[in-house]
Write a protein that holds these residues in place. Structure first.
Motif, PDB file in Angstrom:
ATOM      1  N   SER A 197      42.888  -8.719  12.712  1.00  0.00           N
ATOM      2  CA  SER A 197      42.959  -9.024  11.431  1.00  0.00           C
ATOM      3  C   SER A 197      42.741  -7.161  10.697  1.00  0.00           C
ATOM      4  O   SER A 197      41.784  -6.508  11.910  1.00  0.00           O
ATOM      5  CB  SER A 197      41.705  -9.141  10.790  1.00  0.00           C
ATOM      6  N   PRO A 198      43.759  -6.633   9.987  1.00  0.00           N
ATOM      7  CA  PRO A 198      44.018  -5.359  10.381  1.00  0.00           C
ATOM      8  C   PRO A 198      42.662  -4.885   9.153  1.00  0.00           C
ATOM      9  O   PRO A 198      42.670  -3.628   9.368  1.00  0.00           O
ATOM     10  CB  PRO A 198      44.826  -5.547   9.087  1.00  0.00           C
ATOM     11  N   PHE A 199      42.838  -5.907   8.310  1.00  0.00           N
ATOM     12  CA  PHE A 199      41.165  -5.404   7.840  1.00  0.00           C
ATOM     13  C   PHE A 199      40.069  -4.986   9.232  1.00  0.00           C
ATOM     14  O   PHE A 199      39.473  -3.688   8.230  1.00  0.00           O
ATOM     15  CB  PHE A 199      40.772  -5.925   6.952  1.00  0.00           C
ATOM     16  N   PRO A 218      38.390 -16.234   9.303  1.00  0.00           N
ATOM     17  CA  PRO A 218      38.881 -17.009   8.207  1.00  0.00           C
ATOM     18  C   PRO A 218      39.024 -18.608   7.184  1.00  0.00           C
ATOM     19  O   PRO A 218      38.559 -18.900   6.713  1.00  0.00           O
ATOM     20  CB  PRO A 218      39.197 -15.669   6.977  1.00  0.00           C
ATOM     21  N   LYS A 254      35.348 -16.115   1.320  1.00  0.00           N
ATOM     22  CA  LYS A 254      35.852 -16.410   2.330  1.00  0.00           C
ATOM     23  C   LYS A 254      37.284 -15.472   3.125  1.00  0.00           C
ATOM     24  O   LYS A 254      37.806 -16.015   3.948  1.00  0.00           O
ATOM     25  CB  LYS A 254      36.820 -17.725   2.110  1.00  0.00           C
ATOM     26  N   ARG A 255      36.435 -14.333   3.144  1.00  0.00           N
ATOM     27  CA  ARG A 255      37.114 -12.970   3.760  1.00  0.00           C
ATOM     28  C   ARG A 255      36.801 -12.018   5.146  1.00  0.00           C
ATOM     29  O   ARG A 255      35.331 -12.120   4.385  1.00  0.00           O
ATOM     30  CB  ARG A 255      37.599 -12.260   2.569  1.00  0.00           C
ATOM     31  N   ILE A 256      36.907 -11.688   5.808  1.00  0.00           N
ATOM     32  CA  ILE A 256      36.569 -11.094   7.379  1.00  0.00           C
ATOM     33  C   ILE A 256      37.006 -10.015   7.016  1.00  0.00           C
ATOM     34  O   ILE A 256      38.018  -9.612   6.039  1.00  0.00           O
ATOM     35  CB  ILE A 256      36.928 -11.660   8.374  1.00  0.00           C
ATOM     36  N   PRO A 257      36.596  -8.772   6.524  1.00  0.00           N
ATOM     37  CA  PRO A 257      35.797  -8.985   7.934  1.00  0.00           C
ATOM     38  C   PRO A 257      33.492  -8.940   6.315  1.00  0.00           C
ATOM     39  O   PRO A 257      34.557  -8.707   5.094  1.00  0.00           O
ATOM     40  CB  PRO A 257      35.617  -7.392   8.380  1.00  0.00           C
ATOM     41  N   ASP A 285      34.100  -6.616   2.606  1.00  0.00           N
ATOM     42  CA  ASP A 285      35.149  -6.335   1.893  1.00  0.00           C
ATOM     43  C   ASP A 285      35.034  -4.727   3.357  1.00  0.00           C
ATOM     44  O   ASP A 285      33.860  -4.394   2.886  1.00  0.00           O
ATOM     45  CB  ASP A 285      35.160  -6.173   0.726  1.00  0.00           C
ATOM     46  N   SER A 286      36.267  -4.531   4.042  1.00  0.00           N
ATOM     47  CA  SER A 286      36.164  -3.141   4.481  1.00  0.00           C
ATOM     48  C   SER A 286      36.269  -2.224   4.146  1.00  0.00           C
ATOM     49  O   SER A 286      35.592  -1.085   4.256  1.00  0.00           O
ATOM     50  CB  SER A 286      37.912  -3.256   5.659  1.00  0.00           C
ATOM     51  N   SER A 287      36.804  -2.041   2.205  1.00  0.00           N
ATOM     52  CA  SER A 287      36.890  -1.172   1.457  1.00  0.00           C
ATOM     53  C   SER A 287      34.938  -0.457   1.556  1.00  0.00           C
ATOM     54  O   SER A 287      34.508   0.690   1.359  1.00  0.00           O
ATOM     55  CB  SER A 287      37.502  -1.027   0.196  1.00  0.00           C
ATOM     56  N   ASP A 309      45.805  -1.658   1.834  1.00  0.00           N
ATOM     57  CA  ASP A 309      45.394  -2.942   1.384  1.00  0.00           C
ATOM     58  C   ASP A 309      45.924  -4.044   0.211  1.00  0.00           C
ATOM     59  O   ASP A 309      45.546  -5.424   1.001  1.00  0.00           O
ATOM     60  CB  ASP A 309      43.920  -2.890   1.098  1.00  0.00           C
TER      61      ASP A 309
HETATM   62  N1  GSH Z   1      39.996  -6.834   0.604  1.00  0.00           N
HETATM   63  C1  GSH Z   1      39.549  -7.922   1.901  1.00  0.00           C
HETATM   64  C2  GSH Z   1      40.927  -8.070   2.235  1.00  0.00           C
HETATM   65  C3  GSH Z   1      40.128  -9.082   3.707  1.00  0.00           C
HETATM   66  C4  GSH Z   1      41.438 -10.642   4.099  1.00  0.00           C
HETATM   67  O1  GSH Z   1      42.116 -10.619   3.472  1.00  0.00           O
HETATM   68  N2  GSH Z   1      41.137 -11.081   5.000  1.00  0.00           N
HETATM   69  C5  GSH Z   1      41.919 -11.759   5.515  1.00  0.00           C
HETATM   70  C6  GSH Z   1      42.536 -11.492   7.403  1.00  0.00           C
HETATM   71  S1  GSH Z   1      43.369 -10.600   7.551  1.00  0.00           S
HETATM   72  C7  GSH Z   1      40.939 -12.758   5.031  1.00  0.00           C
HETATM   73  O2  GSH Z   1      39.917 -13.624   5.526  1.00  0.00           O
HETATM   74  N3  GSH Z   1      42.149 -14.318   4.836  1.00  0.00           N
HETATM   75  C8  GSH Z   1      41.330 -15.197   4.523  1.00  0.00           C
HETATM   76  C9  GSH Z   1      41.718 -15.960   3.318  1.00  0.00           C
HETATM   77  O3  GSH Z   1      42.539 -15.106   2.281  1.00  0.00           O
HETATM   78  O4  GSH Z   1      41.326 -17.180   2.861  1.00  0.00           O
HETATM   79  C10 GSH Z   1      39.041  -6.553   2.586  1.00  0.00           C
HETATM   80  O5  GSH Z   1      39.508  -6.042   2.936  1.00  0.00           O
HETATM   81  O6  GSH Z   1      38.468  -6.688   3.594  1.00  0.00           O
END
Ligand code: GSH
Length: 222
Positions: free
Chosen positions: A11-13, A35, A49-52, A67-69, A103
């Motif tokens: 994951s880029p984040f 995720p 439901k997102r990583i990280p 949230d990465s930020s 992002d």
């Molecule tokens: N704004 C979030 C974006 C994180 C994100 O979109 N992660 C993706 C993986 S690269 C994810 O978890 N996607 C699953 C989903 O959106 O359900 C951050 O900066 O952490």
């Protein structure tokens, strides 16, 4: 180890947070979480439901941040040296803008339009939608690369005259672009290609790129 990063290495984040920690020399544990199929306990710490997600066991519970930020901002304040946000207020704001641009616009294009199609879909035994990939490469991506080429211009780094969160955020998205089998065309975007080369050659990025590449190559070849 006080810090745990939850997420998948590709994951880029997640990479954004790992590069930040590496640049500051902070040890952490990476706990793999997909995720797309997260364990129920993950949903409690990641409402979107997102990583990280980051856990700091040096603090009493609840001790997680999504949230990465948000995580990078926390790391910067907790471990201020070396600084990865410019001190000058305007340059700091510019760095945050580049982070937001990476992002949102870059992630949408490179992540959804390319990396998801070519790599993630293969991991999930799906089919790449070639029309989406071609539209991304020929229509959506060039204006973004044009913009970044103009922004880097003759500078070493995007904001504040030093390596910062701006370079981490753009650099991590371009790792996924490369993982998807693409390179920035140095004939068309020479300054950007050279800049990305510099950013990706830093040990913080290079270690992760080398670590991820064998797995990615397996799926690219599949
Ligand atoms: N704004 C979030 C974006 C994180 C994100 O979109 N992660 C993706 C993986 S690269 C994810 O978890 N996607 C699953 C989903 O959106 O359900 C951050 O900066 O952490």
């Amino acid at each position: 180890m006080a810090l745990t990063v939850y997420g998948g290495a590709i994951s880029p984040f997640v990479r954004k947070v790992r590069v930040m920690l590496a640049e500051k020399g902070i040890e952490y544990t990476l706990e793999q979480v997909s995720p797309f199929n997260p364990p129920p306990e993950f949903l409690a710490i990641s409402p979107l439901k997102r990583i990280p997600v980051l856990r700091d066991t040096g603090r009493p519970e609840p001790n997680t941040l999504p949230d990465s930020s948000i995580i990078c901002d926390y790391i910067e304040h907790k471990y201020p040296s070396p600084a990865l946000y410019p001190a000058d207020p305007f340059e700091r704001a510019k760095a945050l803008w580049y982070e937001e641009y990476a992002d949102s616009a870059v992630a949408q294009c490179v992540g959804s339009g390319l990396f998801f199609e070519r790599i993630v879909k293969k991991m999930m035994r799906g089919q790449t939608d070639e029309a989406t990939v071609q539209k991304t490469l020929t229509e959506k991506l060039p204006p973004i690369l044009d913009h970044l080429e103009a922004e880097i211009d003759g500078k070493q780094f995007l904001a504040g005259g030093a390596f910062s969160i701006a370079d981490i955020s753009v650099g991590t998205m371009i790792v996924n672009f490369n993982h998807a089998g693409e390179q920035i065309d140095a004939a068309r975007w020479p300054k950007l290609a050279a800049y990305i080369g510099r950013v990706h050659a830093r040990p913080s990025f290079k270690t992760l790129i080398d670590e991820e590449s064998p797995l990615i190559k397996r799926f690219r070849a599949a």
